[in-house]
Structures are given as C-alpha cells and as structure tokens.
Scaffold this motif. Structure first.
Motif, PDB file in Angstrom:
ATOM      1  N   ALA A   1     -15.302  65.886  81.581  1.00 47.82           N
ATOM      2  CA  ALA A   1     -14.719  65.837  80.235  1.00 47.82           C
ATOM      3  C   ALA A   1     -15.768  65.421  79.208  1.00 47.82           C
ATOM      4  CB  ALA A   1     -13.539  64.866  80.220  1.00 47.82           C
ATOM      5  N   GLN A   2     -16.561  64.421  79.554  1.00 48.84           N
ATOM      6  CA  GLN A   2     -17.598  63.961  78.624  1.00 48.84           C
ATOM      7  C   GLN A   2     -18.650  65.040  78.408  1.00 48.84           C
ATOM      8  OE1 GLN A   2     -18.726  60.342  80.656  1.00 48.84           O
ATOM      9  NE2 GLN A   2     -17.311  59.079  79.446  1.00 48.84           N
ATOM     10  N   ALA A   3     -18.967  65.787  79.469  1.00 45.64           N
ATOM     11  CA  ALA A   3     -19.945  66.866  79.327  1.00 45.64           C
ATOM     12  C   ALA A   3     -19.424  67.968  78.415  1.00 45.64           C
ATOM     13  CB  ALA A   3     -20.292  67.444  80.704  1.00 45.64           C
ATOM     14  N   MET A   4     -18.103  68.097  78.325  1.00 42.84           N
ATOM     15  CA  MET A   4     -17.494  69.108  77.463  1.00 42.84           C
ATOM     16  C   MET A   4     -17.297  68.610  76.036  1.00 42.84           C
ATOM     17  SD  MET A   4     -14.730  70.786  80.135  1.00 42.84           S
ATOM     18  CE  MET A   4     -14.212  72.112  79.042  1.00 42.84           C
ATOM     19  N   GLY A   5     -17.708  67.349  75.785  1.00 43.09           N
ATOM     20  CA  GLY A   5     -17.751  66.864  74.414  1.00 43.09           C
ATOM     21  C   GLY A   5     -16.582  66.032  73.937  1.00 43.09           C
ATOM     22  N   VAL A   6     -15.741  65.536  74.849  1.00 49.99           N
ATOM     23  CA  VAL A   6     -14.625  64.707  74.385  1.00 49.99           C
ATOM     24  C   VAL A   6     -15.147  63.362  73.871  1.00 49.99           C
ATOM     25  CG1 VAL A   6     -13.046  65.799  76.004  1.00 49.99           C
ATOM     26  CG2 VAL A   6     -14.129  63.634  76.638  1.00 49.99           C
ATOM     27  N   PHE A   7     -14.414  62.778  72.948  1.00 49.65           N
ATOM     28  CA  PHE A   7     -14.788  61.494  72.378  1.00 49.65           C
ATOM     29  C   PHE A   7     -14.538  60.370  73.381  1.00 49.65           C
ATOM     30  CE2 PHE A   7     -13.499  57.675  69.961  1.00 49.65           C
ATOM     31  CZ  PHE A   7     -14.662  57.450  69.246  1.00 49.65           C
ATOM     32  N   GLU A   8     -13.443  60.480  74.132  1.00 54.03           N
ATOM     33  CA  GLU A   8     -13.091  59.472  75.129  1.00 54.03           C
ATOM     34  C   GLU A   8     -12.239  60.137  76.199  1.00 54.03           C
ATOM     35  OE1 GLU A   8     -13.546  56.904  77.104  1.00 54.03           O
ATOM     36  OE2 GLU A   8     -13.645  55.543  75.377  1.00 54.03           O
ATOM     37  N   TYR A   9     -12.352  59.637  77.423  1.00 54.16           N
ATOM     38  CA  TYR A   9     -11.519  60.138  78.515  1.00 54.16           C
ATOM     39  C   TYR A   9     -10.815  58.953  79.155  1.00 54.16           C
ATOM     40  CZ  TYR A   9     -10.023  62.142  82.960  1.00 54.16           C
ATOM     41  OH  TYR A   9      -9.267  62.542  84.032  1.00 54.16           O
ATOM     42  N   LEU A  10      -9.496  59.073  79.333  1.00 57.08           N
ATOM     43  CA  LEU A  10      -8.694  58.008  79.924  1.00 57.08           C
ATOM     44  C   LEU A  10      -7.984  58.530  81.168  1.00 57.08           C
ATOM     45  CD1 LEU A  10      -7.068  56.609  76.662  1.00 57.08           C
ATOM     46  CD2 LEU A  10      -9.070  55.714  77.851  1.00 57.08           C
ATOM     47  N   VAL A  11      -7.846  57.678  82.155  1.00 54.67           N
ATOM     48  CA  VAL A  11      -7.140  58.036  83.381  1.00 54.67           C
ATOM     49  C   VAL A  11      -5.682  57.618  83.262  1.00 54.67           C
ATOM     50  CG1 VAL A  11      -7.014  57.730  85.881  1.00 54.67           C
ATOM     51  CG2 VAL A  11      -9.245  57.767  84.740  1.00 54.67           C
ATOM     52  N   LYS A  12      -4.772  58.563  83.468  1.00 56.10           N
ATOM     53  CA  LYS A  12      -3.340  58.261  83.396  1.00 56.10           C
ATOM     54  C   LYS A  12      -2.946  57.353  84.565  1.00 56.10           C
ATOM     55  CE  LYS A  12      -0.482  61.644  82.944  1.00 56.10           C
ATOM     56  NZ  LYS A  12       0.184  62.983  83.079  1.00 56.10           N
ATOM     57  N   PRO A  13      -2.088  56.380  84.299  1.00 58.71           N
ATOM     58  CA  PRO A  13      -1.615  55.533  85.406  1.00 58.71           C
ATOM     59  C   PRO A  13      -0.714  56.327  86.345  1.00 58.71           C
ATOM     60  CG  PRO A  13      -0.430  55.027  83.382  1.00 58.71           C
ATOM     61  CD  PRO A  13      -1.527  55.981  83.005  1.00 58.71           C
ATOM     62  N   LYS A  14      -0.796  56.031  87.613  1.00 62.97           N
ATOM     63  CA  LYS A  14       0.051  56.721  88.585  1.00 62.97           C
ATOM     64  C   LYS A  14       1.499  56.294  88.418  1.00 62.97           C
ATOM     65  CE  LYS A  14      -3.651  57.225  91.976  1.00 62.97           C
ATOM     66  NZ  LYS A  14      -4.136  56.907  93.346  1.00 62.97           N
ATOM     67  N   PRO A  15       2.434  57.158  88.821  1.00 64.35           N
ATOM     68  CA  PRO A  15       3.853  56.809  88.696  1.00 64.35           C
ATOM     69  C   PRO A  15       4.165  55.464  89.351  1.00 64.35           C
ATOM     70  CG  PRO A  15       3.613  59.108  89.322  1.00 64.35           C
ATOM     71  CD  PRO A  15       2.238  58.506  89.384  1.00 64.35           C
ATOM     72  N   GLY A  16       4.940  54.661  88.664  1.00 63.14           N
ATOM     73  CA  GLY A  16       5.333  53.361  89.184  1.00 63.14           C
ATOM     74  C   GLY A  16       4.420  52.223  88.780  1.00 63.14           C
ATOM     75  N   LEU A  17       3.211  52.512  88.273  1.00 67.28           N
ATOM     76  CA  LEU A  17       2.278  51.474  87.856  1.00 67.28           C
ATOM     77  C   LEU A  17       2.481  51.129  86.384  1.00 67.28           C
ATOM     78  CD1 LEU A  17      -1.011  52.578  89.658  1.00 67.28           C
ATOM     79  CD2 LEU A  17       0.728  50.944  90.439  1.00 67.28           C
ATOM     80  N   ASP A  18       2.036  49.943  85.996  1.00 67.70           N
ATOM     81  CA  ASP A  18       2.174  49.476  84.619  1.00 67.70           C
ATOM     82  C   ASP A  18       1.357  50.359  83.675  1.00 67.70           C
ATOM     83  OD1 ASP A  18       2.560  48.111  82.317  1.00 67.70           O
ATOM     84  OD2 ASP A  18       1.678  46.215  83.001  1.00 67.70           O
ATOM     85  N   LYS A  19       2.006  50.846  82.620  1.00 65.46           N
ATOM     86  CA  LYS A  19       1.344  51.765  81.688  1.00 65.46           C
ATOM     87  C   LYS A  19       0.827  51.061  80.437  1.00 65.46           C
ATOM     88  CE  LYS A  19       4.214  55.688  83.137  1.00 65.46           C
ATOM     89  NZ  LYS A  19       4.884  54.951  84.226  1.00 65.46           N
ATOM     90  N   LYS A  20       1.064  49.753  80.320  1.00 61.50           N
ATOM     91  CA  LYS A  20       0.711  49.056  79.086  1.00 61.50           C
ATOM     92  C   LYS A  20      -0.788  49.106  78.803  1.00 61.50           C
ATOM     93  CE  LYS A  20       4.635  45.871  79.201  1.00 61.50           C
ATOM     94  NZ  LYS A  20       5.063  44.443  79.300  1.00 61.50           N
ATOM     95  N   ILE A  21      -1.600  48.939  79.854  1.00 62.00           N
ATOM     96  CA  ILE A  21      -3.056  48.959  79.649  1.00 62.00           C
ATOM     97  C   ILE A  21      -3.496  50.342  79.181  1.00 62.00           C
ATOM     98  CG2 ILE A  21      -5.293  48.750  80.792  1.00 62.00           C
ATOM     99  CD1 ILE A  21      -4.087  46.645  82.615  1.00 62.00           C
ATOM    100  N   PHE A  22      -2.914  51.391  79.764  1.00 61.55           N
ATOM    101  CA  PHE A  22      -3.266  52.761  79.368  1.00 61.55           C
ATOM    102  C   PHE A  22      -2.952  52.995  77.893  1.00 61.55           C
ATOM    103  CE2 PHE A  22      -1.737  57.113  78.618  1.00 61.55           C
ATOM    104  CZ  PHE A  22      -2.893  57.831  78.868  1.00 61.55           C
ATOM    105  N   TYR A  23      -1.758  52.596  77.456  1.00 60.58           N
ATOM    106  CA  TYR A  23      -1.385  52.821  76.058  1.00 60.58           C
ATOM    107  C   TYR A  23      -2.227  51.979  75.106  1.00 60.58           C
ATOM    108  CZ  TYR A  23       2.639  55.321  77.890  1.00 60.58           C
ATOM    109  OH  TYR A  23       3.440  56.211  78.551  1.00 60.58           O
ATOM    110  N   ALA A  24      -2.585  50.766  75.534  1.00 61.77           N
ATOM    111  CA  ALA A  24      -3.466  49.932  74.706  1.00 61.77           C
ATOM    112  C   ALA A  24      -4.841  50.586  74.569  1.00 61.77           C
ATOM    113  CB  ALA A  24      -3.585  48.532  75.313  1.00 61.77           C
ATOM    114  N   ASP A  25      -5.365  51.117  75.682  1.00 61.07           N
ATOM    115  CA  ASP A  25      -6.659  51.795  75.631  1.00 61.07           C
ATOM    116  C   ASP A  25      -6.580  53.063  74.780  1.00 61.07           C
ATOM    117  OD1 ASP A  25      -7.758  49.865  77.233  1.00 61.07           O
ATOM    118  OD2 ASP A  25      -7.630  51.050  79.098  1.00 61.07           O
ATOM    119  N   LEU A  26      -5.454  53.783  74.891  1.00 59.59           N
ATOM    120  CA  LEU A  26      -5.281  54.995  74.105  1.00 59.59           C
ATOM    121  C   LEU A  26      -5.222  54.669  72.616  1.00 59.59           C
ATOM    122  CD1 LEU A  26      -4.784  58.049  73.913  1.00 59.59           C
ATOM    123  CD2 LEU A  26      -2.334  57.586  74.239  1.00 59.59           C
TER     124      LEU A  26
END
Length: 379
Positions: A94-119
């Motif tokens: 993704a970075q090689a294709m020029g994205v500003f940032e790449y985030l990994v989605k949390p797997k089902p059942g895991l806490d999503k708060k950190i992902f949304y804060a990072d987003l």
C-alpha cells in the motif's frame, strides 16, 4: 478547526456505517460521504472535493481498464488516501502505491477503539497535509453536500458502468500510436460536433471548452452524470466559456456557437427536420449501463449529419461510444480520441481506438486546437 471533508470508499454498507460512527465520535463537525464502487467514487471526488479519502485497500487493488483503482484515484485527487485492510503484510504494498497511511482492520470480536482512534488521527494528519498541498481538482464551483443529497432523491438508481472483462483482458498496445494533426478533407463543412465522456470527463471538458472561440459549430455532449449535476456542469461551463453552454432540452433547435449537455438520466439524440437539426432528450433504458449514452448520441449524429460531423471520445470507463463513433466514421464524419497518457481512465478511448473508430489520438491539451483546425480548415 476547519471542517474536514472525508470520502469513505467501502463496498459494505454495514462497515461504512461503522466507520462513519467511529469518525463522527472522534472528529467534531466532520463531513462524511461514501462511495461503494469506482465510478461513484470518482464522481463524488469531483463534487464533494474531499480533504481526505479513506479507502478499503481491497478495492484499491481491483483492476479497472488494466489499471489499479488506486492509480485512478491518485490521478483524480491530490487528497491524502488512507487505506485499511485485513493483513499487516499488505502495508508495504500500500505504501509503495502511494497511500498516506495504512491501517490494519481489527479482527471480528476484537476491540475496535484503537483502530478508530488511529483512523481519526490519520484523517486529521491527512487534513493538515492537504491544506499544505492544495487539493483542488479543477472544479471552480464547489457543489455542496446538500446538492448531492438532492440528486439522490432525483435519480431512481446510481449510475453503474459495468467492468468489461473482455476489453480489460486485451493487452495494451506496446507502442503508443503516433500523434499527428488530423488533415482536413476537402469540401467538408463541419456543422455538428459530438463528444462522449465519462470518468474524468468533467475535468477534460473544463480543459477543452474554455479554449474554444466562435465561430464554431454546435457541440453536443453525452457525459455520464446524474440529474442536477448536468445542470450545474452546464451553468459552470457557461460562465467559463466564450461559447454558450446549456443543458439540452427536448425540442431545442441546434444553433452554432452553442454547447448542449445531455441531461442526467436522459438520452440525447438529434434529427434533421426542415433543414435544421432538432434535439430530443428522452428517458430510456441504459445502454452499456449508462444514461445518457455516448453510443446513442453518436448513432443519431451519424444518421442525421453524416460527413458534416466531428466525433470525439474522451476519458472514461467501459466501452460506451465506441460503436457509435465507428458508425460516424463509416458515414464520413471526422473522429478523434483522447490519448492514453492524458486520460484519467483509458477505457472508452481505447475501446473506440481498437475498434478502428478513431482516426487519430490526441492529448487532452491539444484537443481544443485540433477541433478548431478541423472546423476552420474545412469547407
């Protein structure tokens, strides 16, 4: 802080709503729009003018006319693109294709708060980046979110241009075609110019039409666009151009030095009556998945105008316009197509070129001069 406009490109309505909730709870006053497919995303970039784009990376690597969708996005907007995906190992790609940032989605059942804060942090950082690198994409009049919402009530269903797998499987020509001026044919008096365009077409029209000066024949345009936007496009271009630009109406008598833009969700055709050309704008079944259709316009121009017409096919997905442009050529019309290098998506021009419908390919910056040369050196 200034209002942040974010376009979320996500095929799942459930996950889109989840992303919307996560961003709204963390960024005050954020304006959010969404797109579920490529054509819709490119159109909304033009009208919503986002500061930041949030993209499901799986969509970004999908191929559209032998190009990754992320490549199309990067040429359509300068807004930072934040991608997200399921795999950490995708980050480097993704970075090689020029994205500003790449985030990994949390797997089902895991806490999503950190992902949304990072987003949310990535969106804010991207917004500050976009303010430093002007993200204007060539639209002088901002079409607001309210206008976009108005069109959702006006149209029965979104425009969908199906991906043509057979066209995409054909390889690009290794050697680019030679670009040279189109010679005038003796005795040809151009009276009608017909243009077909789709993805990237509104920007291409903004680059071409303001350069054209009277006297010129009437110009008829089939641009894939929803209702209301066709009206706004005509109004904006009319302010920018020496020619008169209007949204076509059923029954219009074609006049020189006038540009007619097909209304969204209506096919536009012309017919010769009592020595004059008359426009018909009628709702109809989509052709190649779109309405208005360039093929519908081109076929009518071929029959009504024959060798006194000029056909032009511009940037866009799919193959709409190719067969109609070939019909125009067979009836004696001049034809040109936008070249690959200057096209946002080299789909419609390529389909027409490979069908043998395009006499010459011309870069976007030379199309206006080519139009004037053909019209003024003929006759």
């Amino acid at each position: 802080m200034d209002t942040i406009r974010v376009l979320v490109i996500e095929p799942s309505s459930f996950y889109r709503d989840t992303l919307f909730g996560g961003l709204r709870s963390r960024i005050d006053g954020v304006q959010l729009e969404s797109a579920t497919e490529a054509e819709e995303a490119v159109l909304k970039i033009r009208i919503f003018n986002p500061n930041v784009v949030v993209l499901n990376f799986f969509m970004g690597i999908q191929e559209i006319e032998s190009q990754h969708f992320l490549e199309v996005l990067s040429r359509t907007t300068k807004a930072p693109i934040i991608a997200y995906g399921m795999l950490e190992r995708t980050r480097s790609r993704a970075q090689a294709m020029g994205v500003f940032e790449y985030l990994v989605k949390p797997k089902p059942g895991l806490d999503k708060k950190i992902f949304y804060a990072d987003l949310a942090k990535a969106v804010i950082d991207g917004f500050h980046e976009s303010k430093q690198t002007n993200t204007t994409v060539g639209q002088s009049t901002m079409i607001t979110r309210d206008i976009w919402q108005e069109t959702q009530k006006a149209k029965p269903e979104p425009i969908k241009v199906p991906f043509d797998e057979r066209a995409a499987s054909r390889p690009f020509r290794v050697q680019a075609p030679v670009i040279k001026p189109v010679p005038a044919r003796e005795g040809t008096n151009i009276q009608i110019i017909a243009i077909g365009s789709s993805t990237g077409g509104t920007k291409a029209l903004s680059d071409i039409l303001p350069l054209l000066k009277p006297p010129l024949p009437a110009i008829m345009i089939a641009q894939h666009i929803p209702p209301v936007f066709s009206t706004r496009l005509a109004e904006r271009l009319d302010r920018e151009c020496s020619l008169t630009v209007k949204e076509a109406e059923d029954g219009d008598i074609v006049a020189p030095n006038t540009v007619y833009i097909a209304p969204g969700h209506k096919h536009m055709t012309i017919h010769r009556t009592e020595g004059r050309f008359k426009i018909e704008c009628r709702a109809g079944r989509p052709v190649h998945g779109v309405c208005p259709s360039a093929d519908v316009l081109f076929h009518s121009v071929a029959q009504a105008a024959g060798d006194i017409a000029l056909g032009i096919i511009l940037t866009g997905m799919g193959c709409d316009g190719a067969e109609g442009l070939l019909d125009m050529l067979r009836c004696g019309a001049r034809t040109i197509g936008q070249d690959q290098q200057s096209s946002v998506v080299y789909g419609m021009p390529r389909a027409a070129y490979e069908l043998g419908a395009v006499e010459e390919q011309v870069p976007l910056e030379k199309i206006a001069a080519t139009i004037e040369a053909i019209c003024r050196n003929a006759g």
